[in-house]
Design a protein around this motif. Sequence first.
Motif, PDB file in Angstrom:
ATOM      1  N   GLY A 248     -36.554  17.760  -8.065  1.00 20.43           N
ATOM      2  CA  GLY A 248     -37.911  18.817  -8.131  1.00 20.43           C
ATOM      3  C   GLY A 248     -37.816  17.588  -9.583  1.00 20.43           C
TER       4      GLY A 248
ATOM      5  N   GLY B  53     -51.503  21.649  -7.843  1.00 19.49           N
ATOM      6  CA  GLY B  53     -49.807  21.625  -7.426  1.00 19.49           C
ATOM      7  C   GLY B  53     -50.054  22.200  -6.099  1.00 19.49           C
ATOM      8  N   SER B  54     -48.870  21.350  -5.392  1.00 14.71           N
ATOM      9  CA  SER B  54     -48.841  21.413  -3.756  1.00 14.71           C
ATOM     10  C   SER B  54     -48.802  22.995  -4.133  1.00 14.71           C
ATOM     11  CB  SER B  54     -48.506  21.311  -2.926  1.00 14.71           C
ATOM     12  OG  SER B  54     -47.290  20.569  -3.658  1.00 14.71           O
ATOM     13  N   GLN B  55     -48.362  23.723  -3.920  1.00 14.92           N
ATOM     14  CA  GLN B  55     -48.111  25.445  -4.176  1.00 14.92           C
ATOM     15  C   GLN B  55     -49.237  25.746  -4.136  1.00 14.92           C
ATOM     16  OE1 GLN B  55     -45.152  26.599  -3.749  1.00 14.92           O
ATOM     17  NE2 GLN B  55     -45.366  28.387  -3.184  1.00 14.92           N
TER      18      GLN B  55
ATOM     19  N   TYR C 191     -38.677  24.445   2.666  1.00 16.63           N
ATOM     20  CA  TYR C 191     -38.564  24.197   1.669  1.00 16.63           C
ATOM     21  C   TYR C 191     -39.169  25.515   0.954  1.00 16.63           C
ATOM     22  CZ  TYR C 191     -41.819  23.655  -2.954  1.00 16.63           C
ATOM     23  OH  TYR C 191     -41.755  23.541  -4.144  1.00 16.63           O
TER      24      TYR C 191
ATOM     25  N   TYR D 279     -46.060  24.610   9.234  1.00 12.71           N
ATOM     26  CA  TYR D 279     -45.771  23.429   7.638  1.00 12.71           C
ATOM     27  C   TYR D 279     -44.285  22.340   8.145  1.00 12.71           C
ATOM     28  CZ  TYR D 279     -43.715  22.806   3.400  1.00 12.71           C
ATOM     29  OH  TYR D 279     -43.350  22.511   1.831  1.00 12.71           O
TER      30      TYR D 279
ATOM     31  N   THR E 203     -42.810  18.475   6.504  1.00 12.59           N
ATOM     32  CA  THR E 203     -42.440  17.064   5.722  1.00 12.59           C
ATOM     33  C   THR E 203     -42.520  16.305   6.255  1.00 12.59           C
ATOM     34  OG1 THR E 203     -40.862  18.688   5.113  1.00 12.59           O
ATOM     35  CG2 THR E 203     -41.565  19.369   3.969  1.00 12.59           C
TER      36      THR E 203
ATOM     37  N   TYR F  68     -38.090  17.930   3.575  1.00  7.17           N
ATOM     38  CA  TYR F  68     -37.051  19.023   2.646  1.00  7.17           C
ATOM     39  C   TYR F  68     -36.277  20.650   3.253  1.00  7.17           C
ATOM     40  CZ  TYR F  68     -36.010  21.780  -1.454  1.00  7.17           C
ATOM     41  OH  TYR F  68     -35.838  22.331  -2.004  1.00  7.17           O
TER      42      TYR F  68
ATOM     43  N   ASP G 235     -47.150  18.457   3.954  1.00  5.42           N
ATOM     44  CA  ASP G 235     -46.404  18.675   3.007  1.00  5.42           C
ATOM     45  C   ASP G 235     -45.964  16.992   2.585  1.00  5.42           C
ATOM     46  OD1 ASP G 235     -46.109  18.846  -0.190  1.00  5.42           O
ATOM     47  OD2 ASP G 235     -44.447  20.708   0.866  1.00  5.42           O
TER      48      ASP G 235
ATOM     49  N   TYR H 294     -44.756  15.628  -0.511  1.00  6.35           N
ATOM     50  CA  TYR H 294     -44.744  16.010  -1.677  1.00  6.35           C
ATOM     51  C   TYR H 294     -44.157  14.414  -2.849  1.00  6.35           C
ATOM     52  CZ  TYR H 294     -39.700  17.088  -0.386  1.00  6.35           C
ATOM     53  OH  TYR H 294     -38.224  16.021   0.524  1.00  6.35           O
TER      54      TYR H 294
ATOM     55  N   THR I 156     -48.982  15.684  -3.700  1.00  4.22           N
ATOM     56  CA  THR I 156     -48.959  16.287  -5.607  1.00  4.22           C
ATOM     57  C   THR I 156     -48.725  15.641  -6.341  1.00  4.22           C
ATOM     58  OG1 THR I 156     -47.909  17.895  -7.214  1.00  4.22           O
ATOM     59  CG2 THR I 156     -46.340  16.842  -4.954  1.00  4.22           C
TER      60      THR I 156
ATOM     61  N   SER J 199     -46.935  16.334  -9.352  1.00  2.00           N
ATOM     62  CA  SER J 199     -45.728  16.744  -9.859  1.00  2.00           C
ATOM     63  C   SER J 199     -44.168  15.658  -9.712  1.00  2.00           C
ATOM     64  CB  SER J 199     -45.483  17.613  -9.236  1.00  2.00           C
ATOM     65  OG  SER J 199     -45.702  18.942  -9.632  1.00  2.00           O
ATOM     66  N   LYS J 200     -44.918  14.627  -8.577  1.00  2.00           N
ATOM     67  CA  LYS J 200     -42.958  14.293  -8.651  1.00  2.00           C
ATOM     68  C   LYS J 200     -43.997  12.549  -9.423  1.00  2.00           C
ATOM     69  CE  LYS J 200     -41.911  17.049  -6.577  1.00  2.00           C
ATOM     70  NZ  LYS J 200     -41.275  18.859  -7.135  1.00  2.00           N
TER      71      LYS J 200
ATOM     72  N   ARG K 232     -50.426  19.786 -13.223  1.00  2.00           N
ATOM     73  CA  ARG K 232     -50.677  20.836 -11.893  1.00  2.00           C
ATOM     74  C   ARG K 232     -51.999  20.241 -11.235  1.00  2.00           C
ATOM     75  NH1 ARG K 232     -47.144  21.639 -10.780  1.00  2.00           N
ATOM     76  NH2 ARG K 232     -47.773  23.791  -9.374  1.00  2.00           N
TER      77      ARG K 232
HETATM   78  C1  LIG Z   1     -41.281  20.093  -0.375  1.00  2.00           C
HETATM   79  C2  LIG Z   1     -41.952  21.016  -1.829  1.00  2.00           C
HETATM   80  N1  LIG Z   1     -43.367  20.241  -1.899  1.00  2.00           N
HETATM   81  C3  LIG Z   1     -43.521  20.774  -2.768  1.00  2.00           C
HETATM   82  C4  LIG Z   1     -43.577  20.678  -4.127  1.00  2.00           C
HETATM   83  C5  LIG Z   1     -44.840  19.987  -5.099  1.00  2.00           C
HETATM   84  O1  LIG Z   1     -44.907  21.780  -5.496  1.00  2.00           O
HETATM   85  P1  LIG Z   1     -45.839  21.811  -7.020  1.00  2.00           P
HETATM   86  O2  LIG Z   1     -47.008  20.728  -7.178  1.00  2.00           O
HETATM   87  O3  LIG Z   1     -46.795  22.850  -7.012  1.00  2.00           O
HETATM   88  O4  LIG Z   1     -45.332  21.140  -8.460  1.00  2.00           O
HETATM   89  C6  LIG Z   1     -42.116  20.299  -3.996  1.00  2.00           C
HETATM   90  C7  LIG Z   1     -41.018  20.454  -5.837  1.00  2.00           C
HETATM   91  O5  LIG Z   1     -40.003  20.372  -5.953  1.00  2.00           O
HETATM   92  C8  LIG Z   1     -41.275  20.345  -2.974  1.00  2.00           C
HETATM   93  O6  LIG Z   1     -39.771  19.937  -2.656  1.00  2.00           O
END
Ligand SMILES: Cc1ncc(COP(=O)(O)O)c(C=O)c1O
Length: 481
Positions: A125, A190-192, A216, A256, A258, A263, A291, A293, A321, A323-324, A331
């Motif tokens: 991640g 964030g996506s969470q 996930y 849900y 991906t 994932y 998602d 991501y 997100t 994040s990646k 965030r």
């Molecule tokens: C499947 C998946 N969704 C979302 C995220 C990212 O989450 P966030 O945006 O909360 O950092 C990750 C991070 O590893 C992920 O593996």
Amino acid sequence: MHLPLDRAIGVPIFRQIYDGLRRAILDGRLRPGQRIPSTRSLAADLGVSRLPVLTAYEQLLHEGYLVGRTGSGTFVTRDIPDHLLRSRAIGRLTPQSRPGAGTRAAPNQPSPASWSFPVVPFQIGLPALDLFPHAAWAKLVAREVRAETPERLAYGDPAGLRSLRVAIAEHLRTSRAVRCVADQILIVPGSQAALRLAAATLLERNDRVALEEPGYFGAHRAFRAAAAQLVPVPVDADGLNVAALQRRGASIRAVYVTPSHQYPLGMTMSASRRFALLDWAARHQAWILEDDYDSEFRYISRPVGSLQGMDARDRVIYMGTFSKALFPAVRVGYVVVPPPLWTRFLESRFAFDIFAPTLYQRSLAEFLKTGHFARHLRRMRSAYLERRDALLRGLERHCGDLVEVHNSDAGLHVTVLLREGLDDQEVAARLGRRGLAAIPLSNSYVGPVRKQGLLLGFGCAAPQRLHAATRILSDVLRERA
Ligand SMILES: Cc1ncc(COP(=O)(O)O)c(C=O)c1O
């Protein structure tokens, strides 16, 4: 004692009992020194004969997880090796539950204090934090700090900063084929947070949510926190098995997925499955939570578009997100909300935390508008290709006979399957002791674990370090083989 058993999945009952008890020991639900039920009473509790319980106990005694004291019963050992217990910190994140029955409790999740995320090879991640253009970013952030005014320091829009929403909508339309305008974009931390928001907006307590299995762990946690029932649905080479989803019944409220990069296994959902899923959702008035991501990064085929872009009936809630593409600590994530749901989502968004901090939103809007983002993505695509190839070469050279690479076309990790008899929790714990951070595939199951494997992140480490890490992986696997 609660142990989820499923007779339909082809995993022997003694193995399910063994797995369940071992997990309970490793994640601390069964404490060192604690007495466990007699084989007779556990067999009665589980509604099985004594033989599979005896076999499971014998195996656990043999491996040292349990100790027997003549005349007084069977106990959890007081000497569980530290490295096995440490695997909890790496990621025994998903409690097992009976597939289809769902669960609300999350008894064996580590406390947030135990969360550790070192930047080491195989860490899942994480993007290439070493290649992030810090100087350009620092300049933008500093400029935004200097530009703060009393108005800017006051409350912000719950939907997010307008200029960022406009920039994200444009990026999603052109690079992800998402059908959207800025008025549909909600900025979240964030996506969470996007998952929690979607769950809070769309689900009632005990609603059934279908998820990819394996899937996930962050999604498992989000839906459990919303008191939803988790309904695992298997995936195959084409992604979520929609026929299996249909068999789970009409009461499923949301699913849900991906689809661009499953994932953890890495495949792309086929076009026919996408149409079948959209059709299912429309017929059942169910929601699809997409998602997306990490699909900015694809190495083999052309980028695949989003599922949302194929949806003409407003059933898909799309989430993404930075994040990646940038770094997790920023965030910033986003939800693309179907217009009929906008007001409900905005209400929930407000209820959560009113609005997301604006400083990084402003900086990010500038980062996108001034072309830094597009340039960064281009550079990262070639860096990740190099990192992925170094990992694959190392795996082939050092671990070719030990692991099966599952899929490596996209994203920032590769999942490998382990040979029969190897335990991914134990392998991950041993890797942890050698300074590496693989996540066990078994963490991705809601129901009984069907495959043992490892998720090997390649985003955050330079090619040479990844190559060297495969040598350590090979040592660890050979020790266990
Ligand atoms: C499947 C998946 N969704 C979302 C995220 C990212 O989450 P966030 O945006 O909360 O950092 C990750 C991070 O590893 C992920 O593996």
